[in-house]
Design an enzyme around this catalytic site. Structure first.
Site, PDB file in Angstrom:
ATOM      1  N   HIS A 348     -11.650  62.975 -18.957  1.00 22.89           N
ATOM      2  CA  HIS A 348     -10.484  62.306 -19.432  1.00 22.89           C
ATOM      3  C   HIS A 348     -10.274  60.974 -19.233  1.00 22.89           C
ATOM      4  CE1 HIS A 348      -7.006  65.424 -19.349  1.00 22.89           C
ATOM      5  NE2 HIS A 348      -7.815  65.741 -19.087  1.00 22.89           N
ATOM      6  N   LYS A 534       4.332  53.862 -21.753  1.00 21.03           N
ATOM      7  CA  LYS A 534       2.653  55.014 -21.186  1.00 21.03           C
ATOM      8  C   LYS A 534       2.861  53.773 -19.712  1.00 21.03           C
ATOM      9  CE  LYS A 534       0.823  53.661 -25.229  1.00 21.03           C
ATOM     10  NZ  LYS A 534       0.226  54.347 -25.256  1.00 21.03           N
ATOM     11  N   ARG A 535       1.426  54.458 -18.972  1.00 22.32           N
ATOM     12  CA  ARG A 535       1.048  53.033 -18.192  1.00 22.32           C
ATOM     13  C   ARG A 535       0.460  52.073 -18.492  1.00 22.32           C
ATOM     14  NH1 ARG A 535       1.075  56.005 -13.471  1.00 22.32           N
ATOM     15  NH2 ARG A 535      -0.307  53.592 -11.861  1.00 22.32           N
ATOM     16  N   LYS A 540      -4.452  49.074 -22.567  1.00 20.12           N
ATOM     17  CA  LYS A 540      -4.099  49.303 -23.703  1.00 20.12           C
ATOM     18  C   LYS A 540      -2.742  48.479 -24.464  1.00 20.12           C
ATOM     19  CE  LYS A 540      -2.417  53.982 -20.661  1.00 20.12           C
ATOM     20  NZ  LYS A 540      -2.297  54.799 -21.895  1.00 20.12           N
ATOM     21  N   THR A 642      -1.098  61.233 -26.053  1.00 24.77           N
ATOM     22  CA  THR A 642      -0.376  62.004 -26.209  1.00 24.77           C
ATOM     23  C   THR A 642       1.038  61.394 -25.797  1.00 24.77           C
ATOM     24  OG1 THR A 642       0.436  62.074 -23.858  1.00 24.77           O
ATOM     25  CG2 THR A 642      -0.676  63.708 -25.426  1.00 24.77           C
ATOM     26  N   LYS A 646       4.021  62.756 -30.010  1.00 26.42           N
ATOM     27  CA  LYS A 646       5.280  62.588 -29.386  1.00 26.42           C
ATOM     28  C   LYS A 646       5.880  61.436 -30.008  1.00 26.42           C
ATOM     29  CE  LYS A 646       4.112  62.721 -24.010  1.00 26.42           C
ATOM     30  NZ  LYS A 646       4.396  62.025 -23.315  1.00 26.42           N
TER      31      LYS A 646
HETATM   32  C1  LIG Z   1       3.177  61.293 -22.256  1.00 27.65           C
HETATM   33  C2  LIG Z   1       3.349  60.457 -21.721  1.00 27.65           C
HETATM   34  C3  LIG Z   1       2.090  59.686 -20.980  1.00 27.65           C
HETATM   35  C4  LIG Z   1       1.269  59.560 -21.837  1.00 27.65           C
HETATM   36  O1  LIG Z   1       1.075  58.538 -22.435  1.00 27.65           O
HETATM   37  P1  LIG Z   1       0.097  57.519 -23.332  1.00 27.65           P
HETATM   38  O2  LIG Z   1       0.926  56.636 -23.950  1.00 27.65           O
HETATM   39  O3  LIG Z   1      -0.473  58.654 -23.894  1.00 27.65           O
HETATM   40  O4  LIG Z   1      -0.732  57.483 -22.799  1.00 27.65           O
HETATM   41  C5  LIG Z   1       2.775  59.643 -19.595  1.00 27.65           C
HETATM   42  N1  LIG Z   1       3.455  59.108 -18.721  1.00 27.65           N
HETATM   43  C6  LIG Z   1       4.673  60.429 -19.602  1.00 27.65           C
HETATM   44  C7  LIG Z   1       6.051  60.489 -18.946  1.00 27.65           C
HETATM   45  C8  LIG Z   1       4.557  60.696 -20.409  1.00 27.65           C
HETATM   46  O5  LIG Z   1       5.875  61.978 -21.240  1.00 27.65           O
END
Ligand SMILES: *Cc1c(COP(=O)(O)O)cnc(C)c1O
Length: 811
Positions: A348, A534-535, A540, A642, A646
């Site tokens: 990952h 995101k985190r 990022k 991801t 979404k």
């Molecule tokens: C999809 C999702 C992530 C992943 O987000 P990235 O922008 O791809 O790092 C992290 N936390 C939650 C709650 C999510 O639904």
């Protein structure tokens, strides 16, 4: 029997009264939730039992997905959807005079994961069940999930997440399936009289692993798979050996809390305990199940696929070897052949700080027999590869080096498949990070671009958009997501575009109502909603986003009459409690929000909402309201992402660097339907290689950017003396490790293009529609089909009474 609204009302009332001996009308939504969840559990229990029985009867190959994290989100609505009774039940609840949404909101959102990796595992569980693939999840039942985040004076504060306070209705404790896990002590090998070496253990600490099972309900296909989470307990027969309270605490600690680090490795003993605990428990329960079928051991890889989600469960490899060698008496060669054929591994990350390695002495002390086996695997690897590849290459690939055990090396050597999670990521693994292994095992490497379940992220999160798509192209896309592409036929249809824009506005109003109620911030729903969720991590680059906002702020201050596209900037992000720099960025953004949101010169031109406690439920609220999706990591750093998928699925346009799956998004929508900016991975690599980058030079040539940075340290933004200085220094003194300043100008230019495009509503809506219609290939259903066919080799699906997924071909 099909469930009608009337039958539902009667049955639901019965369940409720049997539990509460009182009238539903007088009950709380928590009590109503409990009754409804129990109803669903009962309603699906036959299918759960029968799915399990079918797998046993037909002796199908089963997948076991080992993951240290699962982030399932609330399950009530998704279970209703997948059971095909969402509307029936919602109507029934409403007819009873109850508030369905309030009931849904009463469920706790289990945060048994940090972010993308855990959410991926849960999207996969949904797709595996929905494709009727015989699959199981295996993980840890943390007593406390990821901390709850609060802001106090703009600083992140962490509170414990006691998610089990009111119990968990979905789980079933399976005491009779408990297994024993052995830690510590001494071990030596002794001849057993039949010419075989057997390990003799002494002074071990034995801990009971008790499984809690949760049904994973497939979409309208009668399948209910199993997610098994393990909890650590003192074995009743060994109570006497746990005399001191310190010893007892240690046992409870094992599954007490989720480590809150995302993309970062911390070599803590308790973490190693957790890893061995749930892998050993999972492997033992697989072996127990396999042995019941009385098949020869050579059949094991034909009946079992074990998937290792990142290296956290990589101890599956020596643990399976241990059982086959020590308990089942197989030869090394046979055991090794079975292990490699059964196990597959997903990488990952390419970031060094996230690569797991454990000090030899730690592993030796905690799991001495496992250490012996790892050492033997390592030695055999060396002996076998030196004649083929020479010493230099071989020694670069050893599992043990410099007193550490490298978990990725173990996972690669002990498995038959290694996959990355987006094309660029897999290419980087092959060409850079894992190049030595790629030389040795080219055929092990493959790409499986991540995916998301369209059921939760479109169907449930955005019901209005779902209805619009249904009326235009029918419902086929729900089980054949590639069919979403038919929606493209409406990209010039004015009526559809207007409806699309109405739906977006409605979703924005819903978020605005939340922001108002929760934070007393007034948002203009017609503003452009710009979302980064995101985190929080330096790579990022939330900082880049914030500097762009600061740039806009200064433009307004210079000329309060300036015409600027009004924007709402939405952030959601937790920082690991030990990640000081990330927490300082949170403080900075919160202070900026405080300044900007309350400046009368700014008005509606900029609003900033940094939501507290970002998680799956907030994602479901924010994503349908997004116009722009910020995917702005430094190229080469984000393995896949991801949230980008979404957001695209919900009609947001992506502001993107060419990183991770953004590249695949660009390929699908075309360059006209995405905002690209920044350096490419090749350019970053060249820059790193040449070593000429100087953030000070960038600043010298860019007075505007210089002025923006000055705001971090000159008091413009109140109350960030410390944080402003640290962030400033990271960019200037320490030469901007993530090239924030290098990419700044092209980022701002891309944002200006977005502003201009947003003025042209029909064109914007058209691009949004093309994004939605192009997102089918990111359905986790396709990702899982590829895992099933190319890694797990599970072709059989139980077909009793059902033909699953007619005509659903990966694109
Ligand atoms: C999809 C999702 C992530 C992943 O987000 P990235 O922008 O791809 O790092 C992290 N936390 C939650 C709650 C999510 O639904």
């Amino acid at each position: 029997m099909t469930l009608t609204t009337n039958i539902f009302k009667k049955e639901f009332k019965k369940v409720f009264e049997s539990q509460h001996a009182s009238n539903i009308k007088d009950s709380s939504s928590e009590q109503q939730y409990a009754a409804l969840a129990n109803f669903i559990k009962f309603y699906s229990s036959d299918n759960w039992k029968q799915t399990n029985q079918l797998y046993i009867d037909e002796q199908v190959k089963q997948v076991y997905y080992f993951s240290m994290e699962f982030l399932p989100g609330r399950m009530l609505k998704s279970n209703l959807l997948n059971l095909g009774i969402l509307d029936t039940v919602r109507d029934g609840i409403t007819e009873m005079g109850l508030d369905f949404d309030a009931i849904v909101q009463s469920e706790v959102d289990p945060a048994l994961g940090n972010g993308g990796l855990g959410r991926l595992a849960s999207c996969f569980m949904d797709s595996i069940a929905s494709l009727a693939i015989p699959g199981n999840g295996n993980g840890i039942r943390y007593r406390y999930g990821l901390f709850q985040q609060r802001f106090v004076d703009g600083y992140q504060v962490e509170l414990p997440d006691n998610w089990l306070r009111n119990g968990n209705i979905w789980e079933v404790r399976k005491e009779n399936k408990a297994v024993m896990i052995r830690f510590g002590g001494e071990v030596y090998l002794k001849e057993d009289g039949e010419n075989k070496l057997r390990p003799i253990y002494s002074n071990t600490q034995n801990i009971l692993a008790v499984p809690y099972d949760t049904g994973m309900i497939g979409y309208e296909n009668d399948v209910v798979n199993n997610l098994r989470l393990w909890s650590a307990e003192i074995p009743p027969e060994e109570e006497i050996n746990f005399k001191t309270s310190a010893e007892r605490v240690l046992v409870n600690q094992i599954t007490e809390v989720l480590y809150p680090d995302d993309s970062n490795y911390e070599g803590q003993l308790l973490r190693l305990r957790q890893e061995y605990f749930f892998t050993s428990a999972g492997i033992q329960s697989i072996i127990r199940f396999f042995k019941k079928q009385q098949l020869p051991w050579s059949e094991f890889p034909n009946k079992i696929a074990i998937h290792v989600n990142d290296t956290h469960p990589a101890l599956c490899i020596p643990e399976l070897m241990r059982i086959l060698l020590d308990e089942e008496g197989l030869s090394w060669e046979k055991a090794w052949d079975i292990t490699k054929k059964s196990i597959s591994y997903t990488n990952h990350t390419i970031m060094q700080e996230a690569m797991e390695k454990w000090p030899v002495h730690m592993v030796q002390e905690l799991i001495p027999r496992i250490y012996q086996i790892i050492e033997a695997i390592n030695q055999r690897h060396i002996d076998k590869k030196i004649p083929l590849y020479g010493e230099e290459l071989t020694y670069r690939t050893t599992i043990i080096s410099d007193g550490n055990i490298k978990m990725a090396n173990l996972a690669i050597i002990g498995s038959h498949s290694v996959n990355g999670v987006a094309q660029l990521h897999t290419d980087i693994l092959k060409e850079e990070i894992l190049h030595d292994f790629y030389e040795m095992y080219p055929s092990k490497f493959n790409n499986k671009t991540n995916g998301i379940t369209q059921r939760r992220w479109l169907h449930l999160a955005n019901e209005k958009l779902t209805q619009l798509i249904d009326t235009k192209i029918g419902k086929e896309w729900k089980t054949s997501p590639a069919e979403l592409r038919q929606f493209k036929a409406y990209s010039k249809d004015e009526e559809t575009l207007n409806l699309l824009s109405d739906i977006k506005l409605e979703n924005k109003k819903r978020f605005a109502a939340y922001a108002k109620e929760k934070y007393a911030i007034e948002l203009d729903p017609t503003a452009l909603f710009d979302v980064q969720i995101k985190r929080l991590h330096a790579y990022k680059r939330q900082l880049l986003n914030a500097l762009h906002i600061l740039d806009r702020y200064l433009k307004i201050k210079d000329d309060p009459k300036i015409e600027l596209q009004p924007r709402v900037f939405i952030f959601g992000a937790k920082a690991a409690p030990s990640y000081i720099y990330a927490k300082q960025i949170i403080k900075f953004i919160n202070a900026l929000a405080e300044l900007v949101n309350n400046d009368p010169d700014v008005g509606n031109k900029i609003k900033i909402v940094f939501v507290e406690n970002y998680g799956v439920s907030l994602a479901e609220l924010i994503i349908p309201a997004a116009d722009i999706s910020e995917q702005i990591s430094l190229a080469g750093k984000e393995a896949s992402g991801t949230s980008n998928m979404k957001l695209m699925l919900n009609g947001a346009l992506t502001m993107a660097t060419l990183d991770g799956a953004n590249i695949e998004i660009k390929d699908l929508v075309g360059e006209d339907n995405i905002f690209l900016f920044g350096m490419t991975n090749d350019e970053v690599n060249r820059m790193n290689r040449e070593g000429h980058y100087s953030s000070k030079t960038v600043l010298k040539n860019n007075p505007r950017l210089n002025r923006i940075l000055e705001c971090l340290i000159n008091g413009t933004i109140p109350d960030i003396e410390v944080e402003g200085r640290v962030i400033y220094d990271s960019l200037v003194q320490y030469n901007d490790e993530y090239y924030v300043l290098q990419d700044f100008e092209s980022f701002v230019a891309a944002q200006e293009r977005a502003d201009i495009l947003y003025q042209d509503k029909p064109l914007w809506n058209q691009k949004a529609l093309i994004n939605i219609a192009s997102s089918g290939p990111f359905s986790a259903d396709f990702t899982i089909m590829r895992y099933a066919e190319e890694i797990w080799n599970v072709k059989e699906r139980p077909t009793k009474d059902k033909v699953f997924l007619k005509g659903n071909q990966p694109v």
